[in-house]
Design a protein around this motif. Structure first.
Motif, PDB file in Angstrom:
ATOM      1  N   ARG A 184       5.870   8.370  -1.835  1.00 15.07           N
ATOM      2  CA  ARG A 184       4.822   9.329  -1.501  1.00 15.07           C
ATOM      3  C   ARG A 184       3.980   8.827  -0.337  1.00 15.07           C
ATOM      4  NH1 ARG A 184       2.805  13.031  -5.644  1.00 15.07           N
ATOM      5  NH2 ARG A 184       4.399  13.183  -7.257  1.00 15.07           N
ATOM      6  N   ALA A 185       3.701   9.726   0.617  1.00 10.98           N
ATOM      7  CA  ALA A 185       2.701   9.412   1.621  1.00 10.98           C
ATOM      8  C   ALA A 185       1.391   9.109   0.898  1.00 10.98           C
ATOM      9  CB  ALA A 185       2.528  10.580   2.580  1.00 10.98           C
ATOM     10  N   GLY A 186       0.725   8.053   1.317  1.00 15.62           N
ATOM     11  CA  GLY A 186      -0.512   7.634   0.662  1.00 15.62           C
ATOM     12  C   GLY A 186      -0.348   6.455  -0.259  1.00 15.62           C
ATOM     13  N   ALA A 187       0.905   6.154  -0.647  1.00 12.96           N
ATOM     14  CA  ALA A 187       1.149   4.971  -1.464  1.00 12.96           C
ATOM     15  C   ALA A 187       1.008   3.722  -0.602  1.00 12.96           C
ATOM     16  CB  ALA A 187       2.533   5.031  -2.083  1.00 12.96           C
ATOM     17  N   THR A 188       0.491   2.646  -1.183  1.00 17.25           N
ATOM     18  CA  THR A 188       0.366   1.381  -0.470  1.00 17.25           C
ATOM     19  C   THR A 188       1.458   0.440  -0.950  1.00 17.25           C
ATOM     20  OG1 THR A 188      -2.024   1.647  -0.202  1.00 17.25           O
ATOM     21  CG2 THR A 188      -1.136  -0.577   0.043  1.00 17.25           C
ATOM     22  N   VAL A 189       2.264  -0.050  -0.016  1.00 17.45           N
ATOM     23  CA  VAL A 189       3.407  -0.892  -0.357  1.00 17.45           C
ATOM     24  C   VAL A 189       3.437  -2.120   0.556  1.00 17.45           C
ATOM     25  CG1 VAL A 189       4.801   1.042  -1.184  1.00 17.45           C
ATOM     26  CG2 VAL A 189       4.932   0.363   1.224  1.00 17.45           C
ATOM     27  N   PRO A 190       4.042  -3.210   0.082  1.00 21.39           N
ATOM     28  CA  PRO A 190       4.221  -4.373   0.957  1.00 21.39           C
ATOM     29  C   PRO A 190       5.384  -4.146   1.918  1.00 21.39           C
ATOM     30  CG  PRO A 190       5.139  -4.821  -1.202  1.00 21.39           C
ATOM     31  CD  PRO A 190       4.474  -3.477  -1.298  1.00 21.39           C
ATOM     32  N   VAL A 191       5.176  -4.486   3.163  1.00 19.38           N
ATOM     33  CA  VAL A 191       6.218  -4.373   4.186  1.00 19.38           C
ATOM     34  C   VAL A 191       6.400  -5.747   4.820  1.00 19.38           C
ATOM     35  CG1 VAL A 191       6.919  -3.281   6.343  1.00 19.38           C
ATOM     36  CG2 VAL A 191       5.663  -1.952   4.624  1.00 19.38           C
ATOM     37  N   ASP A 192       7.612  -6.278   4.717  1.00 17.88           N
ATOM     38  CA  ASP A 192       7.918  -7.574   5.333  1.00 17.88           C
ATOM     39  C   ASP A 192       8.308  -7.378   6.790  1.00 17.88           C
ATOM     40  OD1 ASP A 192       7.472  -8.972   2.959  1.00 17.88           O
ATOM     41  OD2 ASP A 192       9.558  -8.720   2.309  1.00 17.88           O
ATOM     42  N   ILE A 193       7.754  -8.213   7.649  1.00 18.98           N
ATOM     43  CA  ILE A 193       8.057  -8.148   9.075  1.00 18.98           C
ATOM     44  C   ILE A 193       8.313  -9.549   9.603  1.00 18.98           C
ATOM     45  CG2 ILE A 193       6.580  -6.109   9.345  1.00 18.98           C
ATOM     46  CD1 ILE A 193       4.568  -7.981  10.814  1.00 18.98           C
ATOM     47  N   ARG A 194       8.878  -9.594  10.809  1.00 20.31           N
ATOM     48  CA  ARG A 194       8.926 -10.820  11.598  1.00 20.31           C
ATOM     49  C   ARG A 194       8.116 -10.574  12.862  1.00 20.31           C
ATOM     50  NH1 ARG A 194      14.419 -10.367  10.937  1.00 20.31           N
ATOM     51  NH2 ARG A 194      14.679 -10.155  13.182  1.00 20.31           N
ATOM     52  N   ASN A 197       9.196 -14.318  15.428  1.00 18.18           N
ATOM     53  CA  ASN A 197      10.064 -15.101  14.547  1.00 18.18           C
ATOM     54  C   ASN A 197       9.339 -15.707  13.350  1.00 18.18           C
ATOM     55  OD1 ASN A 197      12.510 -14.696  15.962  1.00 18.18           O
ATOM     56  ND2 ASN A 197      11.888 -16.238  17.480  1.00 18.18           N
ATOM     57  N   THR A 198       8.107 -15.288  13.107  1.00 18.74           N
ATOM     58  CA  THR A 198       7.362 -15.765  11.940  1.00 18.74           C
ATOM     59  C   THR A 198       7.308 -14.659  10.893  1.00 18.74           C
ATOM     60  OG1 THR A 198       5.983 -17.223  13.301  1.00 18.74           O
ATOM     61  CG2 THR A 198       5.146 -16.633  11.106  1.00 18.74           C
ATOM     62  N   PRO A 199       7.806 -14.908   9.685  1.00 14.96           N
ATOM     63  CA  PRO A 199       7.756 -13.862   8.652  1.00 14.96           C
ATOM     64  C   PRO A 199       6.338 -13.669   8.116  1.00 14.96           C
ATOM     65  CG  PRO A 199       8.723 -15.863   7.760  1.00 14.96           C
ATOM     66  CD  PRO A 199       8.517 -16.120   9.207  1.00 14.96           C
ATOM     67  N   MET A 200       5.995 -12.449   7.821  1.00 19.48           N
ATOM     68  CA  MET A 200       4.715 -12.139   7.191  1.00 19.48           C
ATOM     69  C   MET A 200       4.838 -10.806   6.472  1.00 19.48           C
ATOM     70  SD  MET A 200       2.325 -11.122  10.495  1.00 19.48           S
ATOM     71  CE  MET A 200       2.526 -12.766  11.178  1.00 19.48           C
ATOM     72  N   THR A 201       3.844 -10.517   5.651  1.00 20.51           N
ATOM     73  CA  THR A 201       3.839  -9.275   4.871  1.00 20.51           C
ATOM     74  C   THR A 201       2.567  -8.496   5.153  1.00 20.51           C
ATOM     75  OG1 THR A 201       5.156 -10.297   3.108  1.00 20.51           O
ATOM     76  CG2 THR A 201       3.970  -8.276   2.555  1.00 20.51           C
ATOM     77  N   LEU A 202       2.724  -7.195   5.427  1.00 16.89           N
ATOM     78  CA  LEU A 202       1.597  -6.301   5.635  1.00 16.89           C
ATOM     79  C   LEU A 202       1.511  -5.330   4.455  1.00 16.89           C
ATOM     80  CD1 LEU A 202       2.106  -5.350   9.418  1.00 16.89           C
ATOM     81  CD2 LEU A 202       0.723  -7.228   8.450  1.00 16.89           C
ATOM     82  N   GLN A 203       0.286  -4.967   4.081  1.00 18.90           N
ATOM     83  CA  GLN A 203       0.075  -3.936   3.067  1.00 18.90           C
ATOM     84  C   GLN A 203      -0.128  -2.594   3.782  1.00 18.90           C
ATOM     85  OE1 GLN A 203       0.397  -4.439  -0.261  1.00 18.90           O
ATOM     86  NE2 GLN A 203       0.971  -6.535   0.299  1.00 18.90           N
ATOM     87  N   TYR A 204       0.820  -1.688   3.593  1.00 15.29           N
ATOM     88  CA  TYR A 204       0.870  -0.456   4.379  1.00 15.29           C
ATOM     89  C   TYR A 204       0.652   0.748   3.497  1.00 15.29           C
ATOM     90  CZ  TYR A 204       2.977   3.123   7.445  1.00 15.29           C
ATOM     91  OH  TYR A 204       3.213   4.251   8.212  1.00 15.29           O
ATOM     92  N   THR A 205      -0.391   1.530   3.783  1.00 14.12           N
ATOM     93  CA  THR A 205      -0.584   2.830   3.153  1.00 14.12           C
ATOM     94  C   THR A 205       0.223   3.832   3.941  1.00 14.12           C
ATOM     95  OG1 THR A 205      -2.804   2.225   2.393  1.00 14.12           O
ATOM     96  CG2 THR A 205      -2.281   4.570   2.460  1.00 14.12           C
ATOM     97  N   ILE A 206       1.297   4.309   3.356  1.00 13.84           N
ATOM     98  CA  ILE A 206       2.343   5.038   4.080  1.00 13.84           C
ATOM     99  C   ILE A 206       1.803   6.317   4.722  1.00 13.84           C
ATOM    100  CG2 ILE A 206       4.606   6.112   3.873  1.00 13.84           C
ATOM    101  CD1 ILE A 206       5.103   4.305   1.450  1.00 13.84           C
ATOM    102  N   ASP A 207       2.184   6.522   5.961  1.00 20.68           N
ATOM    103  CA  ASP A 207       1.823   7.739   6.688  1.00 20.68           C
ATOM    104  C   ASP A 207       2.735   8.898   6.263  1.00 20.68           C
ATOM    105  OD1 ASP A 207      -0.315   7.036   8.731  1.00 20.68           O
ATOM    106  OD2 ASP A 207       1.155   5.482   9.183  1.00 20.68           O
ATOM    107  N   GLN A 208       2.407  10.073   6.736  1.00 19.11           N
ATOM    108  CA  GLN A 208       3.253  11.234   6.437  1.00 19.11           C
ATOM    109  C   GLN A 208       3.730  11.916   7.702  1.00 19.11           C
ATOM    110  OE1 GLN A 208       0.416  13.608   4.131  1.00 19.11           O
ATOM    111  NE2 GLN A 208       0.158  14.973   5.864  1.00 19.11           N
TER     112      GLN A 208
END
Length: 208
Positions: A184-194, A197-208
């Protein structure tokens, strides 16, 4: 022993996820009740936010679980049940995208009745920007982030490589779109990125 049992609510509320809490009313029977304890179990994908027990002249403390999954009301005396008992429930944003009807219950004086809600279908999520392929199926590379959308607020930067959404691997723009569209748009989920070359995680409230 109660002269009558609690009866199910006459209406089933429609809940948006995310959205405001709505009332579920249990009609009175006009009979004497108490002392005793009312226990309430919230339907799946919902939480109890508060309860109005109309205990005029009585002590009826309400205890709600920290996650809203359940509640108890202690009725410390006897009174005629003449006003509706009202439970307010809100839908969680992680409810299934398709929505549906979900059931909890209320138990009082040995009788259990359903507490039903309808959760409305949600809007599929989407990324608030543009992404491109990474050679070898290594993810989805961010090419543009809309400054007015949640992706920017989450901290995505151009050249970040998205590798997973809520634990689901991302190997291409298509798989990113599929992962977000299943939520669902509006849900907040963890998104792993590089990033560089450094891994990290962002908390993303999904767009629509």
């Amino acid at each position: 022993m109660a002269l009558r049992a609690p009866t199910p609510p006459s209406t089933v509320p429609d809940l948006d996820a995310p959205g405001p809490a709505k009332p579920v009313e249990f009609p009175p029977d006009g009979q004497w009740h108490g002392p005793g304890q009312v226990t309430i179990q919230a339907p799946q994908y919902t939480r109890i936010t508060h309860a109005d027990w109309s205990c005029t002249g009585l002590a009826c403390p309400v205890s709600i679980a920290a996650d809203g999954s359940s509640a108890t009301i202690d009725i410390r005396g006897r009174a005629i049940w003449i006003r509706p008992w009202t439970v307010y429930v809100a839908a969680d944003v992680d409810a299934p995208l398709a929505g549906g009807q979900f059931s909890g219950n209320l138990t009082f004086e040995g009788v259990t009745v359903p507490l039903d809600v309808n959760i409305t279908p949600g809007t599929p999520g989407a990324f608030g920007g543009y992404v491109s392929n990474v050679p070898g199926g290594g993810g989805a590379r961010v090419r543009f982030v809309d400054p007015d959308l949640n992706a920017a607020a989450a901290g995505f930067l151009v050249q970040d490589v998205i590798t997973s959404v809520d634990g689901q691997p991302v190997t291409s723009p298509a798989s990113l779109n599929a992962a977000l569209a299943s939520k669902r748009a509006g849900a907040t989920v963890p998104v792993d990125i590089r990033r560089n070359n450094t891994p990290m995680t962002l908390q993303y409230t999904i767009d629509q």
